[in-house]
Design an enzyme around this catalytic site. Structure first.
Site, short mmCIF file in Angstrom:
data_model
loop_
_atom_site.label_atom_id
_atom_site.label_comp_id
_atom_site.label_asym_id
_atom_site.label_seq_id
_atom_site.Cartn_x
_atom_site.Cartn_y
_atom_site.Cartn_z
N GLU A 418 3.52 -8.56 -1.89
CA GLU A 418 3.06 -7.18 -1.78
C GLU A 418 2.23 -6.75 -2.99
O GLU A 418 2.43 -5.67 -3.57
CB GLU A 418 4.25 -6.24 -1.55
CG GLU A 418 4.97 -6.55 -0.24
CD GLU A 418 6.17 -5.65 0.04
OE1 GLU A 418 6.55 -4.87 -0.85
OE2 GLU A 418 6.74 -5.75 1.13
N ASN A 419 1.31 -7.60 -3.36
CA ASN A 419 0.45 -7.31 -4.51
C ASN A 419 -0.63 -6.29 -4.19
O ASN A 419 -1.45 -5.95 -5.06
CB ASN A 419 -0.17 -8.60 -5.05
CG ASN A 419 0.89 -9.60 -5.49
OD1 ASN A 419 1.11 -10.60 -4.80
ND2 ASN A 419 1.55 -9.32 -6.59
#
Length: 813
Positions: A418-419
């Site tokens: 979830e960058n």
């Protein structure tokens, strides 16, 4: 096609030397929460000061064993200190003494008396501190020196935006010595690293092996080293042996080339392991390393499935956080073994270790149980920090690969999660994140050229890594679960290698529904902004995560549909359900169990939910049968109304008996949703009803049975709480609170939040994050359990809610 030879295995000193000369430092520790004025406060005589107050603890230990799920306070983030006095008995002449940490959170400083002798940043990778010189200096110079060595350790999990993982992560960033601490003795010349390279021929009939080693040499001059290598099969028979003599060296050196004919290949259905033993002897002192190794071949087909040893394997997976009721991250080895075996018992062959490097024991169990691994560094949410931040990420990636690359079960290295989620920094620059992701991708391939890289949910980086998982939460954070296959196919065709990790639904243990789809007609089909709604309980488009009932019933239906569909997705590499076990999170105080992510198929103490058996019915072969609703005490509806009975079973046929009468047999068909066709409609009688199923697979017969009460009386608003004792085992009491309307009718679907309290000689068994270990909890079907420790004398137990006045129960031991 992208071929993957899982052939490069590296083992650091910290992984394999322990078995030779080491001691696990479990006992004798004291702990103090908070900071000290100086390390001297850990050892100064009590005659000088009785503060701070130290508490005896055993290792492993976590700061946050209970406060992680305390509904009234934020979990502790700050420093804590440990102290111990250690006996040193190094058997080697001029040997080295090492403190080896299997993991400590999150910043760690180590002191011998008052001298700082080492430090480490990162909560999940192993590290070692050589304390040999400090011991000698202490013995020679300190007037306080005695036979025991005073060791003080400061751990700190304070919030720090320039450290990974981000505090925006949906899990607690724990503090403490929550993995084992070991005292290791080494001779002056020891094997620091053993590298095991292999390559199978195209028919998998022969394997060529190259073994290299890094030597740690503390001798002042070069000497002769005798090297001996053996590879033994699973029965202990030596199948390859090599001896040689070399001068001692520094750095990495190739020490042997071997070949093996007809190797037995490792596979989840046959996790065959060999034993590699390497020893070095210099001046009569021997250092030996032993590790399990295996051989296999995996191949990710472009826009297609995974091939293992030449045949397709559908990855059937789940996830694991290092978290447990009453322990947080400090799980015992036996509990880890139990947890991993329970995963295998539902039929998994794949696990994503989210979102950080995990205990060495977990990897060892994956090797021996036959579970492929996606392991990742904790670059999770928040954006991208500065150079200190990036250096930690690089270091943790290198350490993870060095320390776990020897595990044959490792399939891919994860570089982030979830960058695309901002929030830790004023700047959120996608190009800079892409640049750093590319750097990590190159670093991973340099360290381990044969394994692929992966990330989950960062669309603007999906072209960088080898394997990509988009966010697909069909029926939870987006749309309806009946769209799962359609959405997955669209996403899969957008990348070369697709592996779907994270899907599922939150379900409050003990909550069941007669109509789990009620009120979901407003759910929007198609794409939704999942990032905005991942954990928020208000705002945004209609979605089940916000508007659904969080029942086990709905979750089982969703899982049932997904597993049915996966059997027909021939292009699918695999999936991983999120997660196996409920876990704590600081982001979800409003959940039915506050601060607990409740998507697990078992509770935080490993108690199975109904969904556990849905997986078993699809993924296992040992005959089983489970009637849905073991914790569904009271069903409700009109007199004569048809009610659905579902049986989850992997048997070919099942027969249901309702109040002693057979309702006929059903034949299992996995594509006959729900429950693979093993379902019946019944008309309950008022009061108790008995259900029994006999399922058969060939000559094997399995039986399951439950009793359910049927209520036809309708209820109004909650008006009265009642509490009663339901079980007493020694001094442990279990009580049950139920809610009724003003006419005394049981409110069988109430979700009211209640709170338990005690007065007198009793104590709640609390802050466990489970259905019977949480003092604040939403009712599940109008009831909730609580466990209490009774002490000699009288006590009062109460339960209250915002709507209903408190009620009391007097008890006595």
């Amino acid at each position: 096609m992208n071929k993957l030879f899982l052939g490069l295995i590296i083992s650091f000193l910290s992984f394999n030397v322990m078995a030779q000369k080491s001691t696990r430092l479990t006992n004798g520790w004291d702990y103090v929460k908070g900071d000290l004025g100086s390390p001297w406060e850990a050892f100064r005589p009590e005659s000088q000061s009785k503060l701070p107050v130290w508490v005896p603890v055993n290792m492993p230990h976590c700061f946050n064993a209970f406060d992680a799920v305390d509904p009234d306070v934020a979990y502790y983030q700050g420093p804590g200190w440990y102290r111990n006095h250690i006996a040193i008995t190094n058997p080697y002449e001029n040997g080295r003494t090492i403190l080896h940490f299997e993991g400590a959170g999150q910043k760690t400083d180590i002191y011998l008396l008052t001298k700082k002798i080492g430090s480490h940043v990162g909560g999940y990778d192993e590290f070692s501190i050589d304390i040999s010189d400090a011991i000698q200096e202490y013995k020679q110079s300190s007037s306080l020196a005695d036979s025991l060595i005073p060791i003080a350790i400061r751990c700190d999990n304070s919030r720090d935006a320039e450290m990974i993982p981000s505090d925006l992560s949906d899990f607690n960033v724990y503090g403490g010595l929550y993995r084992h601490v070991n005292l290791v003795y080494l001779p002056p010349v020891s094997l620091e690293q053993v590298q095991f390279n292999y390559k199978l021929d195209e028919n998998f009939k022969k394997v060529d092996i190259v073994i290299s080693a890094v030597l740690k040499n503390e001798m002042p001059s070069i000497a002769d080293a005798q090297l001996e290598l053996t590879i033994s099969d699973a029965q202990g028979k030596v199948v390859s042996k090599y001896n040689t003599s070399k001068k001692t060296w520094k750095g990495e050196l190739e020490i042997a080339k071997l070949s093996l004919s007809k190797p037995v290949l490792w596979h989840p259905e046959n996790p065959y392991l060999y034993t590699l033993n390497v020893s070095v002897t210099v001046n009569g002192q021997t250092h030996n390393t032993t590790q399990k190794v295996g051989f296999n071949h995996t191949e990710f087909i472009k826009k297609g499935p995974l091939m293992v040893n030449g045949k397709r394997l559908l990855l059937r997976g789940t996830h694991r956080h290092e978290d447990h009721a009453g322990m947080a991250a400090a799980m015992t080895d036996n509990l880890i073994r139990q947890e991993m075996q329970m995963m295998k018992d539902i039929g998994i062959n794949f696990i994503r270790l989210g979102h950080y490097q995990q205990s060495r024991l977990v990897l060892e169990l994956c090797d021996s149980l036959g579970i492929f691994v996606w392991e990742e560094i904790p670059w999770c949410r928040g954006g991208l920090g500065g150079e200190v931040y990036k250096e930690q990420a690089r270091r943790m990636l290198v350490n993870m690969i060095d320390q776990h690359q020897n595990h044959v079960s490792v399939l891919v290295w994860g570089l982030g999660n979830e960058n695309d989620w901002p929030g830790d920094f004023t700047e959120f620059d996608e190009e800079k994140i892409r640049g750093f992701m590319s750097e990590l991708n190159d670093l991973s391939h340099k360290k381990d050229p044969e394994r692929l890289t992966a990330i989950r949910r960062c669309n603007f980086c999906k072209d960088i890594i080898d394997v990509y998982s988009p966010s697909i939460w069909a029926g939870w954070y987006r749309g309806k679960f009946t769209k799962y296959q359609e959405v997955s196919y669209e996403e899969a065709m957008d990348v070369d290698h697709f592996l779907h990790v994270e899907w599922g639904a939150s379900h409050h243990a003990g909550r069941h529904s007669e109509n789990p789809d009620k009120g979901l007609v407003s759910i929007i089909e198609g794409d939704a902004d999942e990032r905005a709604g991942d954990f928020l309980m208000s705002g945004g488009d209609p979605r089940v995560s916000k508007d659904g009932d969080w029942s086990e019933t709905y979750a089982c239906n969703l899982i049932d549909w997904h597993l049915k569909e996966q059997e027909n997705m021939e292009w699918l590499t695999g999936t991983a359900y999120w997660p196996f076990k409920d876990f704590s999170t600081p982001l979800r105080p409003e959940n039915p169990v506050p601060y607990v992510n409740q998507k697990g198929v078992v509770q935080r103490d490993l108690t199975p939910k109904e969904s556990y058996y849905v997986f078993q019915s699809y993924w296992t072969s040992k005959p089983m049968a489970h009637i849905y609703g073991h914790t569904w005490e009271t069903r409700w509806g009109k007199k004569g109304e048809d009610k659905l009975i579902k049986v989850y079973s992997n048997c070919s046929e099942a027969e249901l008996f309702f109040n002693g009468e057979s309702l006929g047999k059903r034949t299992r068909n996995s594509q006959d949703y729900p429950a693979a066709g093993l379902r019946w409609k019944v008309q309950f009688k008022e009061g108790e009803n008995h259900l029994k199923v006999i399922a058969k697979q060939g000559k094997v017969e399995v039986v399951d049975e439950i009793t359910q009460v049927y209520q036809t009386a309708e209820w109004g608003a909650e008006s009265e709480l009642k509490i009663e004792e339901v079980l007493r085992e020694g001094n442990v009491l279990t009580v049950c609170a139920k809610v009724y309307d003003k006419n005394g009718v049981y409110c069988a679907d109430s979700k009211e939040m209640v709170e338990f309290e005690t007065a007198g000689n009793a104590e709640l068994i609390d802050d466990l994050g489970t259905w019977d270990g949480s003092r604040k909890i939403q009712l599940y079907n109008g009831r909730a359990f609580m466990k209490i420790i009774l002490k000699k004398g009288n006590a009062i137990i109460s339960v209250k809610s915002a709507k209903v006045k408190a009620t009391f129960l007097k008890v006595e031991l």
